[in-house]
Enzyme design. Structure first.
Site, PDB file in Angstrom:
ATOM      1  N   ALA A  35       0.844  -1.206   0.000  1.00  0.00           N
ATOM      2  CA  ALA A  35       0.000   0.000   0.000  1.00  0.00           C
ATOM      3  C   ALA A  35       0.876   1.251   0.000  1.00  0.00           C
ATOM      4  O   ALA A  35       1.976   1.240   0.552  1.00  0.00           O
ATOM      5  CB  ALA A  35      -0.897   0.004   1.225  1.00  0.00           C
ATOM      6  N   ASP A  36       0.398   2.328  -0.635  1.00  0.00           N
ATOM      7  CA  ASP A  36       1.076   3.613  -0.443  1.00  0.00           C
ATOM      8  C   ASP A  36       0.262   4.413   0.577  1.00  0.00           C
ATOM      9  O   ASP A  36      -0.775   3.939   1.061  1.00  0.00           O
ATOM     10  CB  ASP A  36       1.256   4.360  -1.773  1.00  0.00           C
ATOM     11  CG  ASP A  36      -0.051   4.743  -2.441  1.00  0.00           C
ATOM     12  OD1 ASP A  36      -1.088   4.751  -1.764  1.00  0.00           O
ATOM     13  OD2 ASP A  36      -0.029   5.037  -3.650  1.00  0.00           O
ATOM     14  N   SER A  37       0.743   5.606   0.922  1.00  0.00           N
ATOM     15  CA  SER A  37       0.092   6.335   2.018  1.00  0.00           C
ATOM     16  C   SER A  37      -1.360   6.686   1.679  1.00  0.00           C
ATOM     17  O   SER A  37      -2.219   6.725   2.556  1.00  0.00           O
ATOM     18  CB  SER A  37       0.884   7.591   2.375  1.00  0.00           C
ATOM     19  OG  SER A  37       1.133   8.344   1.219  1.00  0.00           O
TER      20      SER A  37
END
Lengths: 78, 245
Positions: A35-37
């Site tokens: 996941a990214d932020s």
């Protein structure tokens, strides 16, 4: 109780496009599940919607793993 | 081209010349519009002129709580929020050496901070929808500077840096964030200039005329449209050639 975990796992699998067996208790959304932020923000939004709860920003930041999410949601529902 | 049928747009500063023209253009392209501003009279008048699909949403942009509540009010009234146009702005002109902290703070608050708050408020529904358009109305002054407008220029330049940063963050979600930088536009504000002042300004504009609010509205319509889906983080200068970048 496992119902919460199943529903959370389903959201994570759908949103991040990962295999179900990768979503383990200590799996970190960012480090292990890719996941990214922004994904983590969206996961929190999806949890809020699924469980009808509000997750404030400072609490959202503490939800790093699948286990964190399940624990937080169970507590919020009590 | 540029069909906004089924889209909902919130326009701040819709009681002014440029904001009113923007609301009219988006409405004309089929969008439902939320008209925001401090003066209810002109907003009601515009809503009456537009007819269906127009909602009046008064808001004082120096009131943080009111600003935070506005996106939700707009979404409730219109059934969604796909397009945000931050057009509202104030000036408190003064030469820099005499500019008070209050002149500085009020312009930053209304022109920059309220834009930030509204962007924050609309991004959540836009992320869910995987579609969104934010158009921030900056100014030529943000790029060139202007004597007597250190506060205004700082706010308008700040808007550009902020818009580019947000554009980066939400690009993968189908949301675009762009600025328009108008030059001198015929509005109530520029009507107050005398002939000598106008002549001085026109001398600096290659097209030798002021722009019309409709020309800003057309640029806004483009950036708000599905067709501009690959355009993000840009500043569209609409200034008759007054400054070329």
């Amino acid at each position: 109780m496992s119902d919460v975990a199943d529903r959370v796992r389903k959201i994570v699998v759908e949103h991040l496009g990962v295999e179900e067996d990768k979503v383990t208790e200590n799996a970190s959304f960012i480090d292990d599940l890719g996941a990214d932020s922004l994904d983590t923000v969206e996961l929190v939004m999806a949890f809020e919607e699924e469980f009808g709860i509000e997750i404030p920003d400072d609490a959202a930041e503490t939800i790093q793993t699948f286990g964190d999410a399940v624990k937080f949601i169970k507590e919020a529902q009590q | 081209m540029f069909d906004l049928t089924g889209k909902s747009a919130l326009v701040t500063g819709a009681s002014g010349g440029i904001g009113g023209a923007i609301a009219e253009a988006l409405h004309g392209a089929g969008a439902t519009v939320g008209l925001s501003g401090t003066r209810t009279g002109p907003l009601e008048e515009l809503a009456g002129k537009l007819g269906d699909r127009a909602h009046v949403l008064p808001c004082n942009l120096s009131d943080a709580e009111a600003v935070e509540a506005l996106p939700r009010q707009a979404a409730d009234a219109m059934g969604g929020l796909d397009i945000l146009v931050n057009n509202a702005g104030i000036t408190r002109d003064q030469i820099f050496m005499r500019m008070s902290d209050e002149d500085w703070a009020s312009v930053i608050e209304v022109n920059l901070t309220s834009t930030m708050r509204l962007c924050k408020g609309v991004i959540r529904p836009m992320m869910k929808a995987r579609w969104g358009r934010i158009v921030n109305i900056s100014s030529i002054v943000g790029a060139t500077g202007n004597p007597g407008q250190a506060n205004y220029a700082a706010a308008k330049a700040g808007m550009v840096g902020m818009s580019k940063s947000i554009a980066y963050e939400v690009a993968t979600r189908g949301i675009t964030v762009n600025c328009i930088a108008p030059g001198f536009i015929e509005t109530a504000m520029t009507d107050k200039l005398n002939d000598e002042q106008k002549g001085g300004i026109l001398g600096q504009i290659p097209m030798n005329r002021m722009g019309s609010p409709d020309e800003i509205a057309a640029a806004t319509l483009y950036l708000a449209s599905p067709e501009a889906g690959y355009v993000t983080g840009t500043v569209l200068h609409v200034n008759g050639g007054m400054a070329m970048f």
